[in-house]
Write a protein that holds these residues in place. Structure first.
Motif, mmCIF file in Angstrom:
data_model
loop_
_atom_site.group_PDB
_atom_site.id
_atom_site.type_symbol
_atom_site.label_atom_id
_atom_site.label_comp_id
_atom_site.label_asym_id
_atom_site.label_seq_id
_atom_site.Cartn_x
_atom_site.Cartn_y
_atom_site.Cartn_z
ATOM 1 N N SER A 183 0.814 -1.199 0.000
ATOM 2 C CA SER A 183 0.000 0.000 0.000
ATOM 3 C C SER A 183 0.858 1.264 0.000
ATOM 4 O O SER A 183 0.557 2.235 -0.673
ATOM 5 C CB SER A 183 -0.902 -0.049 1.228
ATOM 6 N N PHE A 196 6.586 12.466 -13.324
ATOM 7 C CA PHE A 196 7.666 12.984 -14.155
ATOM 8 C C PHE A 196 7.367 12.824 -15.644
ATOM 9 O O PHE A 196 7.835 13.612 -16.454
ATOM 10 C CB PHE A 196 9.000 12.347 -13.750
ATOM 11 N N ASN B 12 11.047 10.559 0.446
ATOM 12 C CA ASN B 12 11.245 10.179 -0.951
ATOM 13 C C ASN B 12 11.493 11.427 -1.807
ATOM 14 O O ASN B 12 10.648 12.319 -1.877
ATOM 15 C CB ASN B 12 9.996 9.427 -1.429
ATOM 16 N N ASP B 14 11.607 11.840 -5.005
ATOM 17 C CA ASP B 14 10.668 12.012 -6.124
ATOM 18 C C ASP B 14 9.384 12.701 -5.623
ATOM 19 O O ASP B 14 8.884 13.636 -6.245
ATOM 20 C CB ASP B 14 10.296 10.652 -6.717
ATOM 21 N N ASP B 15 8.883 12.166 -4.511
ATOM 22 C CA ASP B 15 7.663 12.748 -3.957
ATOM 23 C C ASP B 15 7.881 14.196 -3.531
ATOM 24 O O ASP B 15 7.001 15.040 -3.690
ATOM 25 C CB ASP B 15 7.160 11.916 -2.756
ATOM 26 N N LYS B 17 10.030 16.311 -4.866
ATOM 27 C CA LYS B 17 10.080 17.146 -6.064
ATOM 28 C C LYS B 17 8.678 17.345 -6.653
ATOM 29 O O LYS B 17 8.307 18.459 -7.061
ATOM 30 C CB LYS B 17 11.013 16.502 -7.093
ATOM 31 N N LEU B 18 7.908 16.251 -6.665
ATOM 32 C CA LEU B 18 6.559 16.333 -7.230
ATOM 33 C C LEU B 18 5.647 17.228 -6.380
ATOM 34 O O LEU B 18 4.841 17.982 -6.916
ATOM 35 C CB LEU B 18 5.941 14.933 -7.361
ATOM 36 N N ARG B 21 6.566 20.732 -7.019
ATOM 37 C CA ARG B 21 6.064 21.089 -8.344
ATOM 38 C C ARG B 21 4.560 21.369 -8.289
ATOM 39 O O ARG B 21 4.078 22.348 -8.864
ATOM 40 C CB ARG B 21 6.353 19.945 -9.320
ATOM 41 N N LEU B 67 3.764 9.108 6.499
ATOM 42 C CA LEU B 67 3.753 8.156 7.618
ATOM 43 C C LEU B 67 4.973 7.253 7.642
ATOM 44 O O LEU B 67 5.568 7.010 8.682
ATOM 45 C CB LEU B 67 2.467 7.304 7.581
ATOM 46 N N LYS B 68 5.338 6.713 6.446
ATOM 47 C CA LYS B 68 6.496 5.803 6.413
ATOM 48 C C LYS B 68 7.760 6.630 6.291
ATOM 49 O O LYS B 68 8.070 7.159 5.230
ATOM 50 C CB LYS B 68 6.363 4.836 5.238
ATOM 51 N N THR B 96 0.038 10.782 2.622
ATOM 52 C CA THR B 96 0.751 9.516 2.498
ATOM 53 C C THR B 96 0.187 8.661 1.381
ATOM 54 O O THR B 96 -0.876 8.960 0.815
ATOM 55 C CB THR B 96 0.701 8.765 3.855
ATOM 56 N N SER B 97 0.906 7.589 1.038
ATOM 57 C CA SER B 97 0.496 6.712 -0.066
ATOM 58 C C SER B 97 -0.664 5.793 0.300
ATOM 59 O O SER B 97 -1.468 5.435 -0.543
ATOM 60 C CB SER B 97 1.679 5.835 -0.492
ATOM 61 N N SER B 98 -0.677 5.372 1.540
ATOM 62 C CA SER B 98 -1.656 4.337 1.906
ATOM 63 C C SER B 98 -2.977 4.943 2.356
ATOM 64 O O SER B 98 -3.040 6.071 2.824
ATOM 65 C CB SER B 98 -1.098 3.468 3.031
ATOM 66 N N LYS B 118 -2.021 10.340 -1.232
ATOM 67 C CA LYS B 118 -1.362 10.837 -2.448
ATOM 68 C C LYS B 118 -1.803 9.981 -3.630
ATOM 69 O O LYS B 118 -1.532 8.786 -3.652
ATOM 70 C CB LYS B 118 0.166 10.733 -2.303
ATOM 71 N N PRO B 119 -2.458 10.549 -4.611
ATOM 72 C CA PRO B 119 -2.874 9.741 -5.767
ATOM 73 C C PRO B 119 -1.681 9.426 -6.669
ATOM 74 O O PRO B 119 -0.700 10.167 -6.688
ATOM 75 C CB PRO B 119 -3.873 10.656 -6.499
ATOM 76 N N VAL B 120 -1.798 8.313 -7.435
ATOM 77 C CA VAL B 120 -0.748 7.966 -8.399
ATOM 78 C C VAL B 120 -0.748 8.961 -9.557
ATOM 79 O O VAL B 120 0.307 9.431 -9.990
ATOM 80 C CB VAL B 120 -0.970 6.522 -8.921
#
Lengths: 402, 148
Positions: A183, A196, B12, B14-15, B17-18, B21, B67-68, B96-98, B118-120
């Motif tokens: 998850s 990206f 993370n 990437d997260d 930076k995103l 952005r 969270l993680k 968070t992702s979950s 956080k949505p994909v």
């Protein structure tokens, strides 16, 4: 009584007129007429008479004595007789008494014998009971032995179940940790790929040709599909992980709200929903909501190529079971592949025609199985499909256990 | 719009930076302080470690908390922030992702003000950032600063 003797002697000696001891006169006449002799004789006679009288008196007295004695004897006799009579009377009374006593004794004996008979009966009964008891005891012992065996067996099974349960708990915990990790961790890179790719398109799109931009769009689409797959997979595992909370639930009401939502997504479609009344069930409402979302969602999806369609949710009786069903008149499927329907990520249709990850029916099956029910489907290509399921906690006629 | 900082707790890159952005894309120009683990987040808030000397009374407008996290995880950060009178009322959004049930229950249980997944899809993520900015930086009135 010795006094009676002289009287008899006196009579016997009466003819002898001369007193004993006097010699008879030699000349009786001369002697006889002698005065002296005569006087003497008279005196003798008188004397004799006196003695005789004495003797008689003696005798009389003796007789009187005897009579007296006799009277006393008689009185004594009478007394004795009276005593005897008394005794006899007493004895009669005694006898009566004794007879009564005897009778009562007899009665008692009779009673006693009755009592004895009764006792014997009781004893026999007791013996019978004891016999029965012995038999019963033997039976009970046998049963006990069997029960002990059963208990032992049950203990064995219990300990087996306990260890299995421990394993299951451990497996569940692992699954929980795995799901948690999936998850969190599996989705994060996808967000990067998508984000990206979009950044490239936004910032450098003008430097790419059509094909380059198309490739980036494909990257994004694949990423989002992966995201959906992960979400579906997680929801599938959540179905197994979440606790089952059974409640009296109106499945019809759930179905109607899902139908409304579906109609909102494509309001131009002409789909008639026929949802029966009184579809009560004793289920976990949250999980059944997921089930019906999948089943009705599938029906909605597979009737999408129809100009108009009908989707039905109702219940029927098959043998002893109450069977719920969702029926559509859509694309249907080839029954030859029916067995693959409920496997995760199994799809019987082209994604281009009918999108989906193939997790929906696997999720439905898990939910129905968790309720102890069965799920199966009947269909033919282009003849629509019917999905049946049972919910054993729900009694016949839509009633519920509570 | 408020000019107070946003504290982004995100390990993370990437997260990170995103997120930056997405915030920029939505014209959110507030300073964004990034803490890459739980310990760093607490150092910033309580002016310890690398942040020794920072004015503790100056708190971020909102904390975006993953969270993680390495070292101290997000829930532990939340627990400590809520236990301290200086940061007890600080707005904290779990980002968070979950969307695991337990994370949501624990998050709200420990006093999070909001929980956002956080949505994909970056477009959706960007939209979430826009709404968060609008709500926490414009609409929401924070508790008055603690005196003394």
């Amino acid at each position: 009584m010795s006094t009676a003797k002289p009287a008899s002697n006196a009579i016997a000696t009466l003819p002898q007129l001369h007193p004993p001891g006097f010699a008879a006169p030699s000349d009786p006449l001369s002697d006889y007429f002698s005065a002296e002799n005569h006087q003497r004789a008279l005196l003798n006679i008188l004397e004799d008479f006196a003695s005789e009288k004495n003797g008689l008196e003696h005798g009389l007295r003796a007789v009187l004595n005897i009579l007296d004695d006799f009277d006393a004897e008689r009185a004594r006799m009478q007394g004795a007789q009276r005593a005897a009579i008394n005794i006899l009377e007493d004895s009669v009374a005694e006898k009566t008494q004794s007879e009564a006593a005897q009778r009562s004794m007899l009665n008692i004996l009779e009673d006693a014998s009755e009592e004895k008979a009764r006792l014997e009966l009781t004893q026999r009964a007791v013996l019978n009971i004891l016999d029965d008891f012995e038999f019963e005891k033997a039976k009970v012992e046998l049963t006990n032995q069997q029960m002990e065996k059963e208990i032992e067996e049950r203990r064995r099974i219990e300990s087996q179940m306990q260890s299995m349960n421990t394993e299951l708990l451990a497996a569940n915990k692992e699954l929980e940790a795995f799901s948690y990790s999936v998850s969190h961790d599996l989705r994060t890179p996808l967000r990067g790929i998508d984000g990206f790719s979009l950044a490239l398109l936004e910032d450098y799109g003008d430097k790419l040709d059509e094909d380059g931009r198309d490739n980036l769009h494909r990257v994004r689409a694949a990423t989002q599909r992966m995201g959906t797959l992960i979400d579906d997979l997680l929801s599938l595992s959540r179905v197994t992980r979440t606790e089952l909370i059974l409640k009296k639930t109106d499945l019809g009401a759930i179905a109607r709200s899902i139908a409304l939502e579906l109609q909102k997504t494509q309001s131009q479609r002409r789909v008639e929903f026929r949802i029966a009344d009184g579809l009560q069930a004793f289920v976990d409402p949250h999980l059944m909501q997921i089930s019906l979302e999948n089943l009705l969602g599938n029906a909605w999806k597979f009737t999408s190529k129809r100009e108009s369609a009908c989707i039905e949710f109702a219940s029927t009786r098959r043998d002893e079971d109450l069977v719920f069903y969702v029926r559509d008149d859509g694309a249907g499927f080839d029954p030859a592949y029916a067995a693959r329907l409920f496997g995760a990520f199994q799809r019987l249709h082209d994604k281009k025609d009918f999108p989906g990850t193939g997790v929906g029916l696997a999720t439905v099956q898990r939910i129905i199985h968790r309720h102890g029910g069965r799920l199966w489907a009947e269909s033919a290509v282009d003849k629509g499909a019917t999905f049946y399921f049972t919910l054993p906690n729900t009694k016949h006629g839509g009633g519920t256990d509570e | 719009m408020n000019d107070k900082a946003i504290l982004l707790v995100e390990d993370n890159a990437d997260d990170e930076k995103l997120t930056l952005r997405a915030l920029k894309k939505n014209n959110i120009s507030n300073e964004v302080v990034v803490a890459r683990d739980g310990a760093e987040a607490l150092d910033y808030l309580f002016a310890t470690g690398a942040y020794t000397g920072r004015d503790v009374s100056v708190l971020p407008q909102v904390v975006l908390l993953d969270l993680k996290l390495p070292k101290l995880d997000g829930l532990e950060v939340l627990r400590r922030v809520r236990a301290d009178p200086r940061t007890k009322l600080l707005p904290i959004v779990i980002l968070t992702s979950s969307n695991e049930e337990m994370d949501r229950i624990n998050g709200y249980g420990l006093g999070a003000n909001s929980y956002v997944r956080k949505p994909v899809d970056f477009n959706q993520f960007s939209e979430a950032a826009r709404q968060l900015g609008l709500y926490w930086l414009v609409l929401n009135e924070a508790a008055p600063a603690r005196r003394g």
